[in-house]
Design an enzyme around this catalytic site. Structure first.
Site, PDB file in Angstrom:
ATOM      1  N   HIS A 272      22.115  -2.527  -5.079  1.00  0.00           N
ATOM      2  CA  HIS A 272      22.230  -3.868  -4.491  1.00  0.00           C
ATOM      3  C   HIS A 272      23.577  -3.984  -3.799  1.00  0.00           C
ATOM      4  CE1 HIS A 272      22.135  -8.221  -4.036  1.00  0.00           C
ATOM      5  NE2 HIS A 272      20.830  -8.127  -4.255  1.00  0.00           N
ATOM      6  N   ASP A 329      13.517  -6.262  -7.472  1.00  0.00           N
ATOM      7  CA  ASP A 329      12.227  -5.691  -7.061  1.00  0.00           C
ATOM      8  C   ASP A 329      11.710  -4.633  -8.012  1.00  0.00           C
ATOM      9  OD1 ASP A 329      13.608  -6.024  -3.850  1.00  0.00           O
ATOM     10  OD2 ASP A 329      11.926  -7.171  -4.635  1.00  0.00           O
TER      11      ASP A 329
END
Ligand code: SDX
Length: 393
Positions: A272, A329
């Site tokens: 991320h 996700d």
């Protein structure tokens, strides 16, 4: 180039705007909507209440949420002429391409949305219409992909239940739309509702900064979210886990592939730009996976592979050194699948969740009179060349 330009590809160190909507702390893994922690909201709130919170800035009282629900439920129908668009798509075309087109087409059916000088009330109605119609558009895309008849909204149902009814009602193997499913859907949508200036939200803001209408701005955000490095990762994670399962479940082999610079393969659902310890949403979703699958009486071998993959990667120096952890996700697709959604619908569900965040950010951009987005560049091309006649090239 005139003037002094700082190159910052991907805007890794650029603050694009001031915002009072969502707070992220990537080091501490903190995510708050309007000051409320994601952990509390995921546990105690509903998606519609969080949508209200993001857009209007405070938790609604009973009269406010009832009115919000009532306003939205009066705008869940889409114009019947929109069915021509649904019918025009090839049956297996990706739902995100359909969603981006259909949301943009709302500007044709509701031309009042084009007025950049509309009053706050008119702008509010434009937002309400989108919140209402999004659930119908998303469920109709799904029903069309099955060759099933579409199901019309039942406006006495609450926002999420109405969406689930339009999606799973009257299906041959009916999904039981019980509290487990409704609560799981609320939680997932809450966890996706906003995330400050991510790729798709920045897209919504920059398109809106040209005084472009809300529907076209959101459509642009849907397109940005489609990419597998962004929202499309939730579909790519399940495809990756399926591939590992079908390849005998050799997790170590795939972790090594992800580390190999000559191999384009990446661990989807890992890493991320902001979270450098853990994504708080991933922690909540991982826990919810076990709870929901147990309540639904489902055991999914792909979940076991996901947990093994996480375990191996979190103990591997390549991932630890680069601070790569599971993101939102990584586990979300496992719940979507358990609820009955096909893989290609996962990113559309991400868009459904992110819609109130995109709307809130677009509204704030307009209210703050942010200037039109127009970054500069460092020019590295040719200089001072004269035109050459064709005969001499
Ligand atoms: C979302 O921004 C948001 O807030 C997004 C989001 C939201 O709510 O809006 O949180 C939703 O988009 C989550 C991210 C979903 N994407 C994926 O899961 C795709 C896989 N992840 C990566 O592609 C990547 O981690 C990104 C895109 C998420 C972040 O990319 P960055 O910040 O540009 O980092 P990078 O690509 O420069 O990677 C840094 C290093 C590189 O290695 P080195 O060049 O330093 O040797 O880490 C490596 C990368 O090769 N790396 C990975 C990896 N992710 C980064 N290596 C293997 N597998 C991965 N998944």
């Amino acid at each position: 180039q005139s003037g002094y330009v700082t190159l910052d590809s991907g805007f890794k160190n650029t603050g694009a705007t001031k915002s009072a909507i969502t707070f992220l702390d990537g080091e501490k893994g903190i995510l708050k909507y309007r000051g409320y922690s994601i952990e509390e909201l995921a546990e105690k709130s509903t998606f519609l209440e969080v949508a209200y919170l993001l857009i209007y800035g405070s938790l609604p009282n009973q009269a406010q949420i009832d009115n919000f629900q009532h306003q939205i439920s009066r705008h869940t129908l889409v114009h019947e002429d929109m069915k021509k668009f649904f019918d025009g798509f090839p049956s297996k075309s990706h739902p995100m391409g359909q969603l981006a087109s259909l949301v943009c087409s709302l500007s044709a059916f509701y031309p009042e949305s084009l007025d950049p000088h509309a009053t706050a009330e008119e702008m509010d109605l434009t937002m309400i219409k989108l919140l209402g119609k999004m659930t119908t558009i998303v469920s109709w895309i799904y029903k069309k992909s099955l060759g099933h008849p579409v199901i019309y909204p039942q406006n006495k149902l609450d926002y999420v239940t109405n969406f689930l009814h339009m999606t799973f009602g009257q299906r041959t193997e009916d999904v039981e739309i019980d509290d487990v499913v409704v609560n799981a859907m609320n939680k997932l949508l809450i966890l996706h509702a906003d995330h400050e200036q991510n790729c798709s939200t920045s897209t919504v803001r920059i398109v809106g900064s040209s005084d472009c209408n809300l529907y076209a701005s959101i459509s642009a955000g849907i397109s940005a979210l489609w990419g597998p490095l962004h929202g499309g990762a939730n579909q790519a994670v399940i495809e990756m886990l399926e591939k590992i399962k079908n390849d005998g479940g050799d997790v170590d082999k795939w972790v090594n592939k992800a580390k190999d610079k000559n191999d384009p393969f990446r661990l989807m659902g890992f890493g991320h730009r902001v979270y450098k310890n853990f994504d708080p949403r991933a922690k909540i979703i991982k826990k919810a996976c076990d709870e929901i699958l147990a309540k639904l009486g489902i055991s999914d071998p792909v979940l076991d592979i996901a947990k093994k993959l996480e375990e191996v990667a979190l103990n591997d120096p390549y991932f630890v050194d680069r601070k790569l952890y599971p993101n939102v996700d990584f586990y979300s697709g496992i719940i979507y699948r358990a609820l009955g959604f096909p893989t290609e619908m996962f990113t559309v569900l991400f868009a459904l969740g992110r819609l109130p965040g995109w709307i809130a950010q677009w509204k704030e951009m307009r209210e703050n009179n942010d200037p039109i987005g127009r970054p500069r560049q460092i020019y590295i091309g040719e200089n001072d060349r004269s035109y050459v006649e064709m005969s001499k090239r």
